[in-house]
Design an enzyme around this catalytic site. Structure first.
Site, short mmCIF file in Angstrom:
data_model
loop_
_atom_site.label_atom_id
_atom_site.label_comp_id
_atom_site.label_asym_id
_atom_site.label_seq_id
_atom_site.Cartn_x
_atom_site.Cartn_y
_atom_site.Cartn_z
N SER A 159 0.75 -1.18 -0.10
CA SER A 159 0.05 0.01 -0.02
C SER A 159 0.82 1.17 -0.13
CB SER A 159 -0.78 -0.12 1.40
OG SER A 159 -1.77 0.79 1.15
N ARG A 181 0.21 -4.30 -6.55
CA ARG A 181 -1.05 -4.58 -6.13
C ARG A 181 -1.92 -3.74 -6.91
NH1 ARG A 181 -4.72 -7.56 -5.00
NH2 ARG A 181 -5.52 -8.06 -3.17
N THR A 189 -7.81 1.86 3.67
CA THR A 189 -7.39 1.13 4.64
C THR A 189 -8.31 1.57 6.03
OG1 THR A 189 -5.12 1.38 4.45
CG2 THR A 189 -5.67 0.77 6.63
N CYS A 221 1.90 -7.03 -16.82
CA CYS A 221 2.28 -7.89 -15.73
C CYS A 221 3.55 -6.93 -15.03
CB CYS A 221 2.38 -9.26 -16.11
SG CYS A 221 3.20 -10.07 -14.58
N CYS A 281 5.16 -14.29 -9.96
CA CYS A 281 4.23 -13.61 -9.61
C CYS A 281 3.86 -13.22 -8.42
CB CYS A 281 2.93 -14.82 -9.68
SG CYS A 281 1.26 -14.08 -9.46
N CYS A 338 -0.51 -9.43 -7.90
CA CYS A 338 -1.34 -8.21 -7.92
C CYS A 338 -2.61 -8.42 -8.46
CB CYS A 338 -0.23 -7.24 -8.83
SG CYS A 338 -0.42 -7.78 -10.26
N CYS A 348 -3.81 -9.57 -14.21
CA CYS A 348 -4.06 -10.28 -15.38
C CYS A 348 -5.44 -10.98 -15.14
CB CYS A 348 -3.07 -11.42 -15.72
SG CYS A 348 -2.59 -12.55 -13.98
C1 FAD Z 1 -0.23 0.98 -4.58
C2 FAD Z 1 -1.26 1.19 -3.68
C3 FAD Z 1 -1.48 2.20 -2.56
C4 FAD Z 1 -2.49 2.65 -1.62
N1 FAD Z 1 -2.13 3.60 -1.04
C5 FAD Z 1 -3.19 3.55 0.15
C6 FAD Z 1 -2.87 4.64 1.04
O1 FAD Z 1 -1.96 5.67 1.00
N2 FAD Z 1 -3.76 4.87 2.16
C7 FAD Z 1 -4.91 3.90 2.40
O2 FAD Z 1 -5.57 3.94 3.35
N3 FAD Z 1 -5.07 3.04 1.47
C8 FAD Z 1 -4.15 2.73 0.42
N4 FAD Z 1 -4.22 1.72 -0.63
C9 FAD Z 1 -5.44 0.74 -0.30
C10 FAD Z 1 -5.23 -0.19 0.93
O3 FAD Z 1 -4.09 -0.70 0.76
C11 FAD Z 1 -6.50 -1.18 0.86
O4 FAD Z 1 -7.57 -0.50 0.68
C12 FAD Z 1 -6.17 -1.79 2.10
O5 FAD Z 1 -5.11 -2.72 2.29
C13 FAD Z 1 -7.52 -3.14 2.03
O6 FAD Z 1 -7.22 -4.05 3.17
P1 FAD Z 1 -7.78 -5.34 3.05
O7 FAD Z 1 -7.52 -6.11 4.31
O8 FAD Z 1 -9.27 -5.35 2.37
O9 FAD Z 1 -7.17 -6.16 1.87
P2 FAD Z 1 -5.53 -6.32 1.78
O10 FAD Z 1 -4.95 -5.44 2.40
O11 FAD Z 1 -5.28 -6.76 0.17
O12 FAD Z 1 -5.42 -7.68 2.36
C14 FAD Z 1 -5.96 -8.92 2.09
C15 FAD Z 1 -5.13 -9.89 2.67
O13 FAD Z 1 -5.77 -11.24 2.29
C16 FAD Z 1 -4.76 -12.21 1.96
N5 FAD Z 1 -5.44 -13.25 1.08
C17 FAD Z 1 -6.09 -13.09 -0.01
N6 FAD Z 1 -6.65 -14.19 -0.48
C18 FAD Z 1 -6.48 -15.05 0.30
C19 FAD Z 1 -6.80 -16.32 0.16
N7 FAD Z 1 -7.61 -16.80 -0.42
N8 FAD Z 1 -6.30 -17.07 1.56
C20 FAD Z 1 -5.47 -16.52 2.36
N9 FAD Z 1 -5.13 -15.17 2.44
C21 FAD Z 1 -5.76 -14.59 1.28
C22 FAD Z 1 -3.64 -11.37 1.23
O14 FAD Z 1 -2.33 -12.13 1.08
C23 FAD Z 1 -3.71 -10.09 1.98
O15 FAD Z 1 -2.60 -10.22 3.06
C24 FAD Z 1 -3.49 1.59 -1.50
C25 FAD Z 1 -3.49 0.39 -2.21
C26 FAD Z 1 -2.36 0.03 -3.51
C27 FAD Z 1 -2.53 -1.11 -3.88
S1 SF4 Z 2 -1.34 -11.49 -10.47
FE1 SF4 Z 2 -0.87 -11.65 -12.97
S2 SF4 Z 2 -0.26 -9.64 -13.29
FE2 SF4 Z 2 0.19 -9.66 -11.26
S3 SF4 Z 2 2.14 -10.44 -11.15
FE3 SF4 Z 2 0.93 -12.33 -11.16
S4 SF4 Z 2 0.88 -12.99 -12.77
FE4 SF4 Z 2 1.63 -10.71 -13.32
#
Ligand code: FAD
Ligand code: SF4
Length: 545
Positions: A55, A299, A335, A489, A513, A516, A519
């Site tokens: 994030s 991601r 978050t 990717c 991979c 993220c 794909c």
């Molecule tokens: C580049 C980027 C920048 C961002 N910047 C900000 C910011 O500055 N401030 C902010 O507030 N938000 C930001 N966000 C958004 C924020 O990161 C998300 O909204 C937040 O992390 C969502 O929380 P979550 O728990 O729903 O999902 P996630 O944080 O994605 O956590 C999901 C977890 O579930 C696990 N998981 C997934 N599938 C499975 C499975 N089948 N079995 C077991 N485990 C699994 C994953 O490994 C992961 O650890 C940003 C996002 C990105 C990508």
């Molecule tokens: S999820 Fe798909 S696009 Fe992302 S790293 Fe893996 S193969 Fe590449």
């Protein structure tokens, strides 16, 4: 083949939570606060809690204040208050400072490593008695008589050809009265549940962006702790949504990220290379002068907002956090909203456990609608669609009117007309983009980048990137779009080999991979299906990311 395997052992819980991100952990903590005797189990596919968390991140502490009011005394790693907001518009050579939109004011917020915050939340959850199993991927939803009754973790030690190896270990059934899916953006089981229970009926498609991030350590003289800088414009054209973030935090660390809306049209666009060349801008490169890149990752994030939140309930379970899509796009923050959704889900489940265990927990969306999450997302619901409709300048003008004149209370709701996989132009109609070569100091290639994401997968396992119809990879993706997956990717997983000899073939380097999910989202015919690899595989983002 599953029929030849021994039966799975089962464990029973009151609640199983899939995913140890902010949403899943906030739900687990709230549940144990309200129902200390409830048996709560959380599975996380990363090798440890935080390993897959990527994030920005500037976080609003609102949900955390409600969940653990004494977080400061308990040592939560929120150490750098955001102190200076800058919003820039870039041309190829110049930078113009724009007024910072109110959504981007970060007074009262903190620049953090979300991975570290999540590790700390994991400790709080464990201290309350949550059973946490990192390194276990939920691979299958268990359903009986139309009700979700838990999940099964993936089998370990299955060879590429599907036969058990010497390390074979059967997955476990984790059965529960209620299962909360907190898999984050484009969760693989959440996707199945959305299709299985028609949860998207009557809602807009979800739309997404890809965020690519690097962590830099810079000399103290270049570090301005608390600086939050965002930009739009170069290197993207005005029809492509996206921009950069640069957050100075911790001890001489900069979190740099570049986000590209996945509704982009040109199949030759490479978000990775846009991210790299952005750093060469004269107004940007000074941030990195004398510094060293220490980590890399990518991601997808949700951008659909309120219109794209699907139905959140189905018999036996709920979607929480980014698995449903609570990101406030103009703020680039999800978050706090994800955590709050987890907390409201937990409150609903605690009431249900104390009551008569209804199958479908419809009180959860009602609580959400009455909460600040809904109010916040409702106020910004037209901003992202306005950029899709009118491009950058039209979107900026509309957003100014929506924010300052209508104050987020427009009597209309703009919709997302299409899914991100429908937007690519045919390669023959799209301009090619030439990207500069990396210099290995400021800009890098994919493979050296993936190397510092510490990504690792057991090589002898069935592929976790399924092509529903392998022929389409060449017949459609290559011939019509020149294989956009080789460019979007961020980990170099997809490669076209043999094209020069007239025998183009798709090679999939699945071990690279970084999970993220791009794909799974952007493939034009939705031919790529991302399923969980063996638990513990994937990136291992260090503290700081
Ligand atoms: C580049 C980027 C920048 C961002 N910047 C900000 C910011 O500055 N401030 C902010 O507030 N938000 C930001 N966000 C958004 C924020 O990161 C998300 O909204 C937040 O992390 C969502 O929380 P979550 O728990 O729903 O999902 P996630 O944080 O994605 O956590 C999901 C977890 O579930 C696990 N998981 C997934 N599938 C499975 C499975 N089948 N079995 C077991 N485990 C699994 C994953 O490994 C992961 O650890 C940003 C996002 C990105 C990508
Ligand atoms: S999820 Fe798909 S696009 Fe992302 S790293 Fe893996 S193969 Fe590449």
């Amino acid at each position: 083949m599953a029929d030849d395997l021994p039966p799975r052992e089962a464990m029973e819980f009151d609640v199983v939570i899939v995913g140890g991100g902010p949403a899943g952990l906030a739900a687990a903590i709230r549940l144990k606060q309200l129902a200390p005797d409830a048996a709560v189990c959380l599975v996380e596919k990363g090798g440890e809690i935080g390993a897959h968390i990527l994030s920005g991140a500037v976080i609003e502490p609102r949900a955390l204040n409600e969940l653990i009011p004494d977080w400061k005394a308990k040592g939560a790693p929120l150490e750098t208050p955001a102190s200076d907001d800058r919003f820039l518009y870039l041309t190829a050579t110049r930078a113009f400072r724009l007024p910072t939109p109110p959504q981007m004011h970060n007074h009262g917020n903190y620049i953090v490593s979300l991975g570290n915050v999540v590790r700390w939340l994991g400790q709080q959850a464990e201290a309350l008695g949550v059973e946490i199993y990192p390194g276990f991927a939920a691979a299958e939803v268990l359903e009986e008589d139309g009700r979700v009754v838990g999940i099964a973790t993936g089998d370990m030690g299955i060879a590429k050809d599907g036969t058990p190896t010497g390390n074979f270990q059967r997955g476990m059934e984790l059965r529960a009265r209620y299962t909360l899916f907190a898999e984050g953006c484009r969760g693989s089981l959440s996707k199945r549940l959305i299709a299985r229970f028609d949860l998207r009926d009557g809602h807009d498609p979800q739309t997404y962006a890809l965020g690519i991030k690097e962590l830099w350590e810079v000399p103290p003289e270049n570090h301005r702790p608390g600086l939050v800088e965002h930009s739009i414009g170069w290197p993207l054209d005005a029809g492509t949504y996206g921009g950069s973030f640069l957050y100075h935090f911790g001890t001489n660390l900069i979190s740099y990220g570049f986000v590209v809306g996945l509704d982009y049209r040109n199949p030759f666009l490479s978000p990775f290379e846009e991210m790299q060349r952005f750093k060469t801008h004269p107004a940007v490169r000074r941030h990195f002068a004398g510094g060293r890149r220490i980590a890399y990752g990518a991601r997808a994030l949700n951008e659909g907002g309120l219109q794209s939140i699907p139905r959140l309930t189905f018999p036996g379970g709920l979607l929480i956090g980014d698995a449903a899509g609570f990101v406030n796009v103009p703020k680039i923050k999800g978050t706090h909203t994800s955590m709050k959704s987890g907390m409201l889900a937990a409150e609903t489940v605690a009431e249900a456990l104390a009551g008569d265990h209804p199958a479908e927990l419809t009180a959860y969306p009602e609580k959400l609608r009455a909460s600040w999450v809904w109010e916040e997302l409702s106020a910004v619901r037209n901003i992202r669609p306005s950029f899709a409709k009118w491009g950058m300048w039209g979107g900026l003008i509309y957003s100014g009117i929506d924010t300052y004149v209508l104050r987020g209370k427009a009597p209309w709701t703009m919709h997302h007309p299409h899914r991100d996989n429908d937007t690519l132009l045919d390669a023959a109609k799209a301009p090619r983009i030439e990207y500069p070569r990396p210099d290995g100091v400021l800009t890098f290639d994919r493979l050296s980048s993936v190397f510092i994401s510490n990504t690792n997968h057991e090589e002898n396992q069935p592929p976790h990137l399924h092509l529903r119809d392998p022929d389409l990879a060449i017949r459609v993706n290559w011939e019509r779009f020149r294989s956009p997956e080789a460019r979007y990717c961020p980990a170099g997983v997809y490669e076209i080999v043999g094209a020069e000899e007239g025998n183009a073939q798709l090679q999939i380097n699945a071990q690279n991979c970084v999970h993220c999910k791009t794909c799974d989202i952007k493939d034009p015919l939705q031919n790529i299906d991302w399923v969980t690899p063996e638990g513990g595989g994937g990136p291992n983002y260090p503290g700081g990311m």
